[in-house]
Design an enzyme around this catalytic site. Structure first.
Site, mmCIF file in Angstrom:
data_model
loop_
_atom_site.group_PDB
_atom_site.id
_atom_site.type_symbol
_atom_site.label_atom_id
_atom_site.label_comp_id
_atom_site.label_asym_id
_atom_site.label_seq_id
_atom_site.Cartn_x
_atom_site.Cartn_y
_atom_site.Cartn_z
ATOM 1 N N GLY C 268 0.750 -1.479 -0.046
ATOM 2 C CA GLY C 268 -0.271 0.031 -0.169
ATOM 3 C C GLY C 268 0.802 1.324 -0.100
ATOM 4 O O GLY C 268 0.962 1.912 -1.249
ATOM 5 N N PHE C 269 1.694 0.948 1.284
ATOM 6 C CA PHE C 269 2.839 1.832 0.766
ATOM 7 C C PHE C 269 2.606 3.712 0.979
ATOM 8 O O PHE C 269 2.384 4.846 1.148
ATOM 9 C CB PHE C 269 3.742 2.348 -0.205
ATOM 10 C CG PHE C 269 4.276 1.129 0.030
ATOM 11 C CD1 PHE C 269 5.022 0.282 0.704
ATOM 12 C CD2 PHE C 269 3.846 0.314 -2.250
ATOM 13 C CE1 PHE C 269 5.643 -1.105 0.428
ATOM 14 C CE2 PHE C 269 4.629 -1.149 -1.567
ATOM 15 C CZ PHE C 269 5.342 -1.704 -0.496
ATOM 16 N N ILE C 496 -0.699 -4.851 7.099
ATOM 17 C CA ILE C 496 0.157 -4.237 5.131
ATOM 18 C C ILE C 496 1.366 -5.160 4.844
ATOM 19 O O ILE C 496 1.901 -4.844 4.111
ATOM 20 C CB ILE C 496 -0.638 -2.702 5.281
ATOM 21 C CG1 ILE C 496 1.093 -2.412 6.105
ATOM 22 C CG2 ILE C 496 -1.831 -2.280 5.633
ATOM 23 C CD1 ILE C 496 0.948 -0.762 5.798
ATOM 24 N N THR C 498 3.392 -5.481 6.980
ATOM 25 C CA THR C 498 4.892 -5.174 7.711
ATOM 26 C C THR C 498 4.802 -5.689 9.069
ATOM 27 O O THR C 498 6.025 -5.841 9.686
ATOM 28 C CB THR C 498 4.077 -3.792 8.891
ATOM 29 O OG1 THR C 498 2.838 -3.640 9.335
ATOM 30 C CG2 THR C 498 4.466 -2.992 7.228
ATOM 31 N N ASN C 653 10.712 -7.198 17.503
ATOM 32 C CA ASN C 653 10.642 -8.211 16.425
ATOM 33 C C ASN C 653 12.076 -8.026 15.168
ATOM 34 O O ASN C 653 12.055 -7.330 14.861
ATOM 35 C CB ASN C 653 9.805 -8.886 15.935
ATOM 36 C CG ASN C 653 9.995 -10.180 14.783
ATOM 37 O OD1 ASN C 653 11.035 -10.768 14.683
ATOM 38 N ND2 ASN C 653 9.120 -11.043 14.913
ATOM 39 N N GLY C 724 7.358 3.393 15.538
ATOM 40 C CA GLY C 724 6.983 3.412 13.988
ATOM 41 C C GLY C 724 8.348 3.171 13.986
ATOM 42 O O GLY C 724 8.999 4.011 14.248
ATOM 43 N N VAL C 725 8.291 2.399 12.720
ATOM 44 C CA VAL C 725 9.412 2.355 12.036
ATOM 45 C C VAL C 725 9.615 1.984 10.305
ATOM 46 O O VAL C 725 10.224 1.604 9.804
ATOM 47 C CB VAL C 725 10.059 0.853 12.340
ATOM 48 C CG1 VAL C 725 9.726 -0.115 12.070
ATOM 49 C CG2 VAL C 725 11.789 1.341 12.572
ATOM 50 N N GLU C 727 8.333 4.038 8.084
ATOM 51 C CA GLU C 727 8.690 4.601 7.260
ATOM 52 C C GLU C 727 10.779 5.706 7.562
ATOM 53 O O GLU C 727 10.195 5.907 6.306
ATOM 54 C CB GLU C 727 7.244 6.025 6.809
ATOM 55 C CG GLU C 727 6.375 6.337 6.855
ATOM 56 C CD GLU C 727 5.376 6.441 7.192
ATOM 57 O OE1 GLU C 727 5.272 6.396 8.389
ATOM 58 O OE2 GLU C 727 4.132 7.433 6.263
#
Lengths: 334, 182, 781
Positions: C268-269, C496, C498, C653, C724-725, C727
């Site tokens: 999706g990005f 999505i 990730t 993870n 978050g990672v 982006e």
């Protein structure tokens, strides 16, 4: 894709007869043709698959006294891996390896590669009806021509995309052709033409003509012949050539190392014109002189002399020059 | 020398060549070892035949024009793009899709390696990547990293799992090599 | 209790004032040093087996009995009025069930009323005109060719600078200056003029970035199915609840009658953050035909109509003291927004906040043009802005004779320059140090000398990254604990690609003290799931993870209550350990055994995402270093190595996070070197709508990538300590490569991608300048 009928003859005569039907089109590997069918730039009534043909010589690589003979239905994968090609025609092996990616090399054929249609982004655009598609004007001439021709004069400035063609022309190959319009052996160079007001065709073959075999002459003194295929691409693989160079030199007997004197020279460019482009002036500049840095510079200049860049593709001149130099340098005998 | 000739019409052949279509007709496919008879038009691509007629949706339609690799299947063990091949042209050939890889509920070593190395993110290109690697290892059980890169160079991955895909392929090769009985 | 609060939230690099609902589920954060069993382990993806066997069902793979197929007719003109539309021939084609257009579709506003589902004016090549619904795709395609449209072409504009001129054609009648929102967005702190006056050195440059296409391998698409008055939509989306909301509103349906499902999605990005027209069209067509309708875009449509990273023209000016201290920054960015926009990415985000600089002015000009509308694309604005800012920082370092890394450390922001709040954690310094070590920054002069030969020049570059990624409320989760000791996590987020399913399983199992395989995660369904926001802005894990943990802690508490009563032991002494109830006497009883007397029942744990801290900023940071080799004869740039070191709080993870880092870097690499949509300005026509003409990287293009996290659990950010990672790793890649290329050549390319033609042109320009200077010197002597 428009609907079509389909036949898969086993005998060449039957195939040729079917191909004479109006709207008939030959189907080999199909990796280019199917994209055209889907885009409806081709709308045949009848597809004649040549994959079922049992004619001897159509598949595989072999040699006789004079030629390495390559069946037109030989896949690109068979070609690149074949020991005869690897040993005797390294230019061709190198070119074959750069074609597309494994999935297409496993299916695409030598004949199909030589007969493929151009990749011009206007020609392939569903919303465009350019000159090559039967329209009035070439969209690229005044439009975005980053990937287009710097040599040759034609109402269509798309470039010929084949990798094999420059390599085979550098090897002085011939095509054995059968059909109603052309029959016999044809220098591969003579196969191609630039589209003009009379005809939009890019080859001299008619729709019912088939290439059966490619004949590559064997050099009389193989140790004195060296060749290379270099290809500039947008990314590391799976790209048509932005510019490619197939170079083949023979060196005169008794000349060694840096003093090696060039006998015959063949320099064929891909990605720069509507057909594989012989750099004849560069060839002439090389013949008979030692392959010095100056000679290489001269040849590279000669190769791009007369180039006519358009708004967005002048970089191809520099790229061609650089690639020609690099190719020639790599051919210096040890 | 080239000579332009007007060839005489060929004499009538004894056995006429069957011309099929454009309507639907029967075609026979062999997929994952099973025989199927489909009722399709000659213009049906192998990809549409697999996905829509046989319900084998592991091969994906990412572009339908040979530019992405998500439709990769094996034809007689060789990776091809199913979108650039007519189904009718596949008669007489053996087709393997991702659904045919695991045997008896047991994942193929390449599939296991893809999980272990996390050689995927969204998973859309994964079936094609795995089949390209499988074809490589069948032909060359001890590939170099360069061999692997060449083998999967026709399979795009927009998530960028490439480094892990290469590792997975090498891991699978190693695992296969260490299997007893090889 | 639910509390309604007004907060400033950050999403996709922009700040918004929002009214949100917050539920205070009190969960003690995992302390940084607390030993965890599953969180922090390289657990293989839980949906790996589905994905490697072809069983994973994507929207493309949904097939329903009686399903029809829709194909959309799109405008070949960049701007035109539809004078006449005749669908009668198409309707007569056997197999065609419906042709939808402005003539028979309801007037549904789209892009906040800038257009309609089917408008009578089309504003870009690819704008929707009609849709054919037929028994199969071939028939639908055939019918498209039978629709007759007469267009009245209107003046169009595709160049944003031209669009800003007073006499430029208007994209929207209602917006005379072609500016999205009618005016530029201006930010200012301090006094920029004063700041430049105080500077010893001022550098300035104009940067151009290209339009980039997402090219998700799974194209956008939906399958719509009605059961009575209930609509079910399978949609390739990053936001099932958003699609539900948008479609319910568009079709006038109550929310509980719309169900949106997305089990797996092929990328999706950012381009799938919202419902597309195809989803609404599929829903309408399914209602009108009484049969399920599937609309899947082809690659060509995908690249015309589903968004892009918009092109920018950025002017950047930096002023600094001799020692490198920044005194002023001015940044003006013009963004080509295309035909429709309800927001606009801001390229000036990093300029405002990456460095401590007292005087900053930024202007973001988002301009309507007759090109396809943009959409979010992995760190929208920040990728483009970081390229300009970090390139300019290197030019400043060069002008000052400072090491680029030294200059950055000199201006290191200890507190957030916009909010003046401290950060919960900021691992940028560690990222610089580790990255410099891994690339060999200190030895680079030697490496350059040793490795540059013939036409090949080696260079090194670095760039920094700041981004949000805090996540935040609202988000909810349920943990359903079964009597056999298994648990199902239910939440309305989506994976999505990730690894959300896997990370949430780890978090739930950790909190429950259950083995990982006793936990199943159910996502991507608005009917079963509880609300969670879109998977974008690098916020999924930091948003939903805490909610899942809270739900699991709640379930565990209830489990211990129940166990204490069943075992007739005081609750205080009981613990859950690896799926067992541990008693003070040292017994370990399987949960299933303890719960057996209760038969078939369920414990339901509920959790919500709590608020973010008020007094601190939650951000993510990183640094990337590139080593490149440039061929000065062919202009080819070969990236030899990328080092990416990022800090996003706790690593949940390490296996899947490495995939994220690789993915971001590789996408950034393609953006830096290769990817660009080309638009014919004379015709307003994108000429690269295929994957052959718009190239993305293959495996063969990928260099050595060293990717590491600075693992800094962030207990102040949220109770799981993760940020978050998704982006961050794409943000600095192009800038680092551009700096490395400039280092290799001694001359900068100010435009992306760094393609051979541009590299050669830059070298030519430098040579011409040198000749000119030498010529002048010659004359002077």
């Amino acid at each position: 894709m428009k609907r079509f009928r389909y036949a898969r003859p086993e005998r060449l005569e039957a195939a040729l007869r079917l191909l004479r039907e109006p709207g008939a089109k030959a189907l080999a590997g199909g990796t280019d043709l199917l994209t055209e069918l889907k885009a409806r730039t081709q709308e045949p009534e009848l597809l004649v698959s040549v994959q079922g043909l049992q004619e001897p010589g159509l598949r595989g690589v072999r040699e006789d006294e004079r030629f390495v003979r390559i069946g037109a239905l030989t896949t690109l994968r068979e070609l690149e891996a074949h020991p005869l090609v690897r040993d005797k025609l390294p230019i061709l092996a190198q070119a074959a390896q750069t074609v597309a990616m494994p999935q297409i090399r496993h299916v695409g054929t030598v004949g199909g590669n030589l007969m493929q249609q151009v990749r011009c982004w206007y020609y392939r655009h569903p919303f465009v009806r350019c000159w090559l598609k039967g329209g009035e004007e070439c969209y690229a001439e005044e439009g975005l021509n980053h990937r287009h021709a710097i040599f040759g004069t034609s109402p269509c400035i798309a470039v010929h995309p084949s990798d094999l063609a420059p390599a085979l022309i550098a090897l002085d190959a011939q095509a054995r052709v059968v059909g109603p319009d052309v029959e016999g052996e044809l220098a591969l160079e003579e196969l191609y033409r630039l589209p003009d007001e009379r005809s939009r065709a890019r080859t001299v073959l008619g729709p019912a003509d088939l290439i059966l075999e490619i004949l590559v002459p064997k050099p009389s003194e193989p140790t004195r012949v060296r060749g290379v295929y270099l290809k500039a691409m947008e990314r590391a693989t799976w790209s048509f050539a932005v510019v490619s160079v197939a170079a083949r030199l023979s060196f005169e007997p008794g000349s060694e190392g840096v003093r090696a004197r060039v006998g015959d020279a063949r320099l064929v460019l891909g990605g720069v014109a509507g057909k594989p482009w012989r750099a004849r002036d560069a060839e002439a500049a090389l013949r008979g002189s030692p392959l010095t840095d100056e000679a290489i510079e001269r040849a590279a200049e000669a190769a791009v002399a007369g180039a006519q860049p358009r708004a967005h593709n002048a970089y191809k001149i520099e790229l061609t020059r650089a690639l020609v130099k690099r190719a020639l340098r790599s051919l210096l005998p040890p | 020398m080239a000579k332009a000739v007007r060839a005489e019409p060929e004499p009538e052949l004894e056995v006429p060549v069957p011309v099929r279509g454009p309507e639907r007709g029967p075609i026979k496919l062999r997929v994952n070892g099973e025989k199927h008879e489909l009722w399709v038009e000659p213009r049906r691509t192998l990809l549409d035949a697999l996905r829509d007629d046989l319900g084998l949706t592991g091969a994906k339609k990412g572009c339908d024009e040979g530019t992405c690799g998500t439709c990769t299947v094996l034809l007689d063990g060789k990776p091809i793009y199913a979108c650039l091949r007519l189904a009718i042209e596949c008669e007489g050939h053996e087709i393997t899709t991702i659904e045919g890889l695991a045997q008896g509920g047991e994942l193929h070593p390449v599939q296991r390696a893809f999980i272990e190395e996390d050689a995927l993110q969204c998973g859309f290109c994964t079936p094609g990547q795995i089949l390209s690697v499988k074809a490589l290892l069948d032909e060359n059980p001890n590939p170099t990293e360069e061999d692997v890169r060449r083998a999967v160079s026709g399979n795009l991955c927009r998530c960028g799992a490439y480094p892990h895909i290469v590792r997975a392929a090498l891991r699978a090769a190693k695992g296969l090599a260490e299997r007893p009985g090889r | 209790m639910a509390k309604v609060v007004k907060v400033q939230t950050e999403f996709e690099g922009r700040f918004y004032e929002e009214t949100i609902v917050v539920e205070g589920t009190e969960v003690e954060p995992w302390a940084p040093e607390q030993p965890l069993k599953l969180v922090g382990r390289p657990v293989p993806r839980v949906d790996g087996p589905e994905k490697v066997t072809g069983r994973a069902r994507f929207t493309h793979d949904v097939r329903l009995p009686g399903m029809l197929h829709g194909k959309i007719l799109r405008s070949p003109h960049p701007h035109a009025r539809i004078k006449r539309l005749d669908t009668s021939k198409a309707e007569r084609l056997p197999g065609v069930r419906l042709v939808l257009s402005h003539q028979n579709a309801p007037e549904i506003p789209w892009f906040r009323g800038q257009t309609r589902l089917f408008d009578t004016t089309v504003r870009y090549v690819g704008d929707e005109v009609a849709c054919v619904v037929a028994d199969d795709e071939e028939t639908a395609e055939e019918a498209l060719r039978l629709i007759e449209v007469e267009y009245e072409p209107l003046p169009f504009v595709v160049d944003p600078e031209r669009a800003l001129e007073p006499d430029a054609p208007r994209v929207h009648e209602s917006q005379p200056n072609n500016l999205v929102n009618g005016e530029p967005e201006v930010y200012e702190r301090g006094d920029v003029q004063q700041g430049f006056a105080e500077a010893d050195v001022v550098v300035e440059g104009v940067f151009r970035t290209q339009t980039a296409l997402h090219n998700c391998l799974e194209t956008h698409g939906s399958v719509a199915h009605w059961d009575g008055d209930s609509l079910t939509i399978w949609d390739s989306t990053q936001h099932v609840f958003g699609v539900r909301f948008q479609l319910a509103r568009a079709l006038g349906l109550p929310l509980h009658k719309v169900r949106v499902i997305k089990r797996h999605m092929g990328g999706g990005f950012g381009s799938k953050n919202q419902a597309g027209k195809y989803a609404a069209i599929a829903a309408l067509a399914a209602r009108m035909t009484g049969r399920p309708v599937k609309i899947v875009l082809d690659r060509f449509e995908e690249n015309l109509a589903t968004g892009n990273r918009p092109a920018t023209i950025q002017t950047l000016k930096l002023g600094a003291k001799r020692d490198g201290t920044l005194t002023a920054i001015f940044h003006k960015s013009i963004l080509n927004a295309g035909a429709y926009a309800v927001w606009a990415p801001s390229a000036s985000g990093p300029t405002k906040r990456l460095y401590a600089c007292p005087n900053v002015r930024t202007e973001d000009w988002a301009v309507f043009t007759n090109l396809g509308p943009f959409s979010a694309f992995r760190a929208p604005g920040y990728v483009e802005g970081t390229f300009a800012l970090e390139s300019m920082m290197d030019e400043l370092a060069k002008a000052l004779g400072l090491d680029p890394l030294e200059l950055r450390l000199k201006n290191y922001a200890e507190i957030d320059p916009i909010t003046n709040k401290p950060y919960t954690t900021k691992g940028l310094r560690q990222a610089y140090e580790r990255g410099a070590q891994l690339i060999g920054w200190a030895e680079r002069a030697h490496t350059k000398r040793a490795r540059s030969k013939g036409p090949k020049r080696v260079g090194f570059g670095l760039a920094s990254q700041i981004w949000g990624g805090s996540g935040g409320p609202p988000a909810y989760a349920l943990v359903k604990l079964n009597p056999d000791g298994t648990a199902t996590v239910v939440t309305g987020t989506q994976d999505i690609g990730t690894g959300t399913r896997t990370a949430l399983a780890q978090i739930a199992a950790e909190a429950l003290s259950f083995p990982l395989d006793a936990v199943e995660v159910e996502l991507g369904d608005t009917q079963w799931g509880v609300y969670a926001p879109l998977s974008a802005g690098s916020m999924t894990l930091a948003t939903v993870g805490p909610a899942v943990r809270a739900a699991a802690e709640d379930a565990k508490k209830q489990l211990l209550d129940v166990a204490a009563q069943l075992l007739e032991l005081p609750k205080e002494g009981l613990r859950v350990e690896d799926g067992h109830i541990a008693t003070p006497k040292g017994e370990r009883l399987p949960v299933a055994e303890v719960l057996r007397p209760l038969g078939n029942f369920q414990i339901v744990g509920k959790g919500a995402r709590g608020p973010n801290p008020d007094d601190k900023n939650v951000n993510t940071f990183g640094a990337q270093f590139a080593q490149v080799e440039v061929d000065v004869e062919t202009g080819e740039v070969r990236v030899e190595k990328i080092v990416a070191v990022h800090e996003s709080g706790r690593v949940v993870n390490p296996l899947t996070i490495r995939s994220q880092l690789y993915g971001g870097v590789i996408m950034g690499l393609g953006y830096a070197l290769l990817e660009r949509r080309l638009d014919d300005p004379r015709r307003g026509l994108p000429v690269t709508p295929t994957l052959e003409t718009y190239k993305v990287l293959t495996v063969a293009d990928v260099p050595e990538i060293v990717a590491e996290m600075v693992d800094l659990p962030d207990p102040e950010a949220n109770p799981i300590g993760a940020k978050g990672v998704g982006e961050p790793p794409i943000i600095p890649t192009a800038a680092a490569i551009a700096n490395a290329v400039a280092d290799a050549l001694g001359v900068r390319v100010y435009e992306l991608p760094l393609s051979p033609d541009r590299v050669l042109a830059a070298l030519r320009g430098a040579q011409a300048k040198k000749d000119e200077e030498e010529g002048e010197e010659g004359e002077a002597s």
